[in-house]
Motif scaffolding. Structure first.
Motif, mmCIF file in Angstrom:
data_model
loop_
_atom_site.group_PDB
_atom_site.id
_atom_site.type_symbol
_atom_site.label_atom_id
_atom_site.label_comp_id
_atom_site.label_asym_id
_atom_site.label_seq_id
_atom_site.Cartn_x
_atom_site.Cartn_y
_atom_site.Cartn_z
ATOM 1 N N UNK A 107 0.818 -1.220 0.000
ATOM 2 C CA UNK A 107 0.000 0.000 0.000
ATOM 3 C C UNK A 107 0.854 1.274 0.000
ATOM 4 N N UNK A 108 1.864 1.411 0.890
ATOM 5 C CA UNK A 108 2.699 2.622 0.818
ATOM 6 C C UNK A 108 3.458 2.739 -0.511
ATOM 7 N N UNK A 109 3.894 1.591 -1.071
ATOM 8 C CA UNK A 109 4.573 1.631 -2.366
ATOM 9 C C UNK A 109 3.651 2.118 -3.469
ATOM 10 N N UNK A 110 2.410 1.660 -3.460
ATOM 11 C CA UNK A 110 1.424 2.107 -4.438
ATOM 12 C C UNK A 110 1.196 3.611 -4.331
ATOM 13 N N UNK A 111 1.027 4.109 -3.120
ATOM 14 C CA UNK A 111 0.825 5.552 -2.906
ATOM 15 C C UNK A 111 2.033 6.344 -3.411
ATOM 16 N N UNK A 112 3.249 5.847 -3.148
ATOM 17 C CA UNK A 112 4.465 6.532 -3.587
ATOM 18 C C UNK A 112 4.501 6.671 -5.107
ATOM 19 N N UNK A 113 4.250 5.574 -5.820
ATOM 20 C CA UNK A 113 4.339 5.625 -7.281
ATOM 21 C C UNK A 113 3.219 6.466 -7.895
ATOM 22 N N UNK A 130 1.817 9.132 -6.464
ATOM 23 C CA UNK A 130 2.178 10.534 -6.221
ATOM 24 C C UNK A 130 3.336 10.969 -7.116
ATOM 25 N N UNK A 131 4.314 10.083 -7.323
ATOM 26 C CA UNK A 131 5.452 10.409 -8.178
ATOM 27 C C UNK A 131 4.989 10.671 -9.612
ATOM 28 N N UNK A 132 4.061 9.843 -10.091
ATOM 29 C CA UNK A 132 3.538 10.018 -11.441
ATOM 30 C C UNK A 132 2.759 11.332 -11.575
ATOM 31 N N UNK A 133 1.956 11.653 -10.556
ATOM 32 C CA UNK A 133 1.198 12.907 -10.592
ATOM 33 C C UNK A 133 2.121 14.120 -10.606
ATOM 34 N N UNK A 134 3.189 14.097 -9.789
ATOM 35 C CA UNK A 134 4.135 15.213 -9.784
ATOM 36 C C UNK A 134 4.851 15.338 -11.122
ATOM 37 N N UNK A 135 5.208 14.197 -11.739
ATOM 38 C CA UNK A 135 5.871 14.236 -13.039
ATOM 39 C C UNK A 135 4.971 14.891 -14.085
ATOM 40 N N UNK A 136 3.691 14.497 -14.097
ATOM 41 C CA UNK A 136 2.741 15.087 -15.052
ATOM 42 C C UNK A 136 2.550 16.579 -14.782
ATOM 43 N N UNK A 137 2.524 16.957 -13.518
ATOM 44 C CA UNK A 137 2.340 18.368 -13.168
ATOM 45 C C UNK A 137 3.520 19.201 -13.661
#
Length: 105
Positions: free
Chosen positions: A73-79, A81-88
């Motif tokens: 679950x924490x790994x899923x949340x990390x990836x 969030x990382x993808x959302x920041x990259x797109x932003x």
């Protein structure tokens, strides 16, 4: 505050009663215990929470859920969030490299 204590003593001394001990004012106590009723479900939950370490069973059924809650679950949340920041950052015009550096295009 001193004046408020001295004046009554002076009045009593002038009346001829001698030494006077000042009365202490009592602080009113709140009586909330009669108005608040305990919720059965909250009390039950508190009791179970207090004895969790005694009732917890570590067996083959609990291992997958512990691994899921502690790692997956924490790994899923990390990836996510990382993808959302990259797109932003790409949308704002930054050149997002694989290493995570952000440089303006």
């Amino acid at each position: 505050m001193i004046r408020t204590l001295v004046r009554p003593v002076q009045r009593e001394l002038q009346r001829g009663k001698g030494v006077v001990v000042a009365k202490q004012q009592q602080q009113h106590k709140r009586k909330m215990s009669g108005l608040v009723e305990k919720n059965y479900f909250v009390e039950e939950w508190n009791g179970r929470r207090e004895i969790t370490e005694k009732t917890f069973k570590f067996d083959g059924k609990t291992v997958p859920s512990l691994i899921g809650l502690a790692l997956i679950f924490p790994g899923f949340i990390y990836f996510v969030m990382k993808d959302e920041l990259k797109k932003k950052y790409e949308k704002l015009g930054y050149n997002v490299k694989k290493g995570g550096d952000r440089d303006m295009m």
